[in-house]
Design an enzyme around this catalytic site. Structure first.
Site, mmCIF file in Angstrom:
data_model
loop_
_atom_site.group_PDB
_atom_site.id
_atom_site.type_symbol
_atom_site.label_atom_id
_atom_site.label_comp_id
_atom_site.label_asym_id
_atom_site.label_seq_id
_atom_site.Cartn_x
_atom_site.Cartn_y
_atom_site.Cartn_z
ATOM 1 N N PHE A 129 -97.295 -69.268 -70.662
ATOM 2 C CA PHE A 129 -97.581 -68.802 -69.304
ATOM 3 C C PHE A 129 -98.736 -69.643 -68.715
ATOM 4 C CE2 PHE A 129 -99.206 -66.017 -66.016
ATOM 5 C CZ PHE A 129 -98.034 -65.547 -65.436
ATOM 6 N N ASP A 198 -100.660 -63.007 -76.542
ATOM 7 C CA ASP A 198 -100.545 -62.452 -75.200
ATOM 8 C C ASP A 198 -99.307 -61.559 -75.186
ATOM 9 O OD1 ASP A 198 -100.040 -61.927 -72.504
ATOM 10 O OD2 ASP A 198 -100.930 -63.820 -71.854
ATOM 11 N N TYR A 223 -99.761 -54.141 -65.610
ATOM 12 C CA TYR A 223 -98.903 -53.785 -64.462
ATOM 13 C C TYR A 223 -97.429 -54.111 -64.650
ATOM 14 C CZ TYR A 223 -100.151 -58.683 -63.418
ATOM 15 O OH TYR A 223 -100.385 -60.030 -63.508
ATOM 16 N N LYS A 224 -97.041 -54.576 -65.832
ATOM 17 C CA LYS A 224 -95.628 -54.907 -66.059
ATOM 18 C C LYS A 224 -94.934 -53.687 -66.671
ATOM 19 C CE LYS A 224 -96.735 -59.748 -65.948
ATOM 20 N NZ LYS A 224 -97.276 -60.880 -66.683
ATOM 21 N N ARG A 370 -84.013 -64.051 -63.332
ATOM 22 C CA ARG A 370 -84.623 -63.235 -64.379
ATOM 23 C C ARG A 370 -84.433 -61.755 -64.070
ATOM 24 N NH1 ARG A 370 -91.010 -63.299 -65.931
ATOM 25 N NH2 ARG A 370 -91.101 -62.306 -63.889
HETATM 26 C C1 LIG Z 1 -98.207 -61.626 -66.193
HETATM 27 C C2 LIG Z 1 -98.889 -62.465 -67.200
HETATM 28 C C3 LIG Z 1 -100.244 -62.771 -67.071
HETATM 29 C C4 LIG Z 1 -100.963 -62.281 -65.852
HETATM 30 O O1 LIG Z 1 -102.282 -62.600 -65.798
HETATM 31 P P1 LIG Z 1 -103.177 -61.988 -64.620
HETATM 32 O O2 LIG Z 1 -104.538 -62.351 -64.993
HETATM 33 O O3 LIG Z 1 -102.882 -60.512 -64.551
HETATM 34 O O4 LIG Z 1 -102.729 -62.601 -63.338
HETATM 35 C C5 LIG Z 1 -100.844 -63.497 -68.082
HETATM 36 N N1 LIG Z 1 -100.138 -63.934 -69.158
HETATM 37 C C6 LIG Z 1 -98.815 -63.677 -69.278
HETATM 38 C C7 LIG Z 1 -98.065 -64.149 -70.475
HETATM 39 C C8 LIG Z 1 -98.160 -62.944 -68.298
HETATM 40 O O5 LIG Z 1 -96.859 -62.704 -68.421
#
Ligand SMILES: *Cc1c(COP(=O)(O)O)cnc(C)c1O
Length: 399
Positions: A129, A198, A223-224, A370
């Site tokens: 990511f 992560d 938030y996911k 997706r």
């Molecule tokens: C959604 C996501 C993030 C989001 O990071 P934010 O700091 O909340 O913007 C980070 N890492 C991964 C793998 C994600 O899927």
């Protein structure tokens, strides 16, 4: 290949027999919408509004500053962390809810490098990511460390680089492919390295066993699949065995042993609390804490079984219609998260039309459609309707 697939009535029967069907009522969902983007922004749990209202009316609006002690505001990051912990397979005292995932990645990379003096290599994967990659690269540059980024399949081999830490995303955000957390962690430990996982696309949809699997450090998004709301605070995990000499990556006053002593010098709080930096966001923590109540009484095994059944069904329905898309998500259950990604050269146009038809997924460049399947609120009929809408779009000329 012709696949035997259920018709819509058979999908409705699957919903009627679904042991998690009642959980859908725990969410506010617009009528008629098929929402397959809970891996990007989870739906709104009904319990959130009352919890936030209560903090506003009774705590902030009435008790004011006394709330820091009287209403548990000061401890909210650790209290909500302990509510979240079972979803991560973590015992109490190892999780705090704080900051954003990005900030937490930065903190945990600093922690790992400090805990492995004499080592200067970070292993990560190509295609991780973006925020994880940017932060790893920047911290490495600042600390004179080296980043070795390898394809997913070569991560274990890269342990030969003598890394301080291996930074990986458990479920790939593009393809939904899952790392074998335990095997990679064991390989890292055999090489003398720490792991930083992560869990943004895992927690709340894919079972996790951080303690049993020997994980060291982890972060993830609120938030996911955890439905904490837009910009919800994220979380950090530090295995208990690493907490005694845990470095303070950003020694703010909230991570001080005695914040209100207002001492000139920093002294770290005990345990994972020392990863706290500044004042916790109380309204957001109230929303997140209430959101986690949707998992009450839900067995992880049921959640996983439904997630796999939904994604299997979607894959089967798409394949039965012989649609012009390529499956980017592993078929193997052990390697699949809770999403299905399909490649199509006109992915953006296809998704625009799907959304116009009331089926919400998203795209990831260059060509990925997706679809996230949140097992607590997505129904089998939703899967059928989504595949049907996709088939209509892909077989009627445009785009
Ligand atoms: C959604 C996501 C993030 C989001 O990071 P934010 O700091 O909340 O913007 C980070 N890492 C991964 C793998 C994600 O899927």
């Amino acid at each position: 290949v012709t696949v035997e697939v259920p018709d819509r009535a058979a999908c409705a029967a699957l919903d009627a027999a679904d042991p998690l069907a009642h959980c859908r009522d725990r969410f506010v969902l617009p009528r008629g919408l098929v929402y397959l983007d809970g891996n990007s922004l989870g739906a709104l749990p009904r319990a959130v509004r009352a919890a936030v209202d209560s903090v506003i009316d009774h705590e902030w609006g009435h008790d004011l500053i006394a709330s820091w002690d009287d209403n548990g505001w000061w401890d909210a990051p650790v209290v909500v962390g302990d509510v979240l912990a079972p979803l991560l397979g973590a015992g109490p005292g190892q999780v705090v809810v704080c900051d954003s995932t990005s900030v937490n990645v930065a903190k945990q990379v600093e922690v790992a490098l400090t805990m492995r003096p004499g080592r200067d290599t970070i292993v990560t994967e190509i295609g991780n990511f973006p925020t994880d990659r940017y932060l790893v690269d920047a911290i490495a540059a600042r600390r004179g460390a080296r980043v070795v980024a390898v394809p997913r399949a070569e991560v274990v081999e890269a342990m030969g680089e003598r890394p301080a830490v291996v930074v990986l995303t458990h479920v790939d955000y593009r393809t939904g492919e899952v790392h074998d957390l335990r095997a990679v962690t064991e390989a890292a430990h055999a090489a003398g390295a720490l792991t930083l996982w992560d869990l943004s696309h895992s927690a709340g949809a894919v079972p996790l066993a951080l303690d049993d699997d020997g994980a060291d450090l982890a972060v993830g998004c609120g938030y996911k699949y955890l439905n904490g709301g837009p910009g919800a605070p994220a979380y950090v995990y530090v295995a208990a065995r690493h907490q005694v000499d845990l470095p303070s990556p950003l020694p703010g006053w909230v991570g001080h042993a005695d914040p209100f002593a207002m001492e000139d010098a920093y002294r770290p709080a005990d345990g994972v609390r020392r990863l706290l930096v500044g004042t916790p966001p109380i309204l957001a923590l109230a929303a997140f804490g209430a959101a986690l109540s949707v998992f009450h009484g839900v067995a992880m095994a049921d959640l996983r079984a439904k997630s796999l059944a939904l994604t299997d069904l979607f894959i089967d329905l798409v394949e039965a219609r012989e649609l012009p898309v390529t499956l980017a998500t592993p078929r193997d259950h052990h390697r699949r998260g809770s999403q299905v990604s399909l490649r199509h050269p006109a992915a953006p146009e296809v998704m625009d039309r799907l959304i116009a038809a009331g089926v919400v997924g998203d795209i990831r460049p260059p060509d990925i459609l997706r679809f996230g399947f949140a097992p607590l609120y997505v129904r089998y009929v939703d899967v059928w309707d989504a595949a049907d809408a996709l088939a209509t779009i892909l077989t009627t000329g445009r785009p």
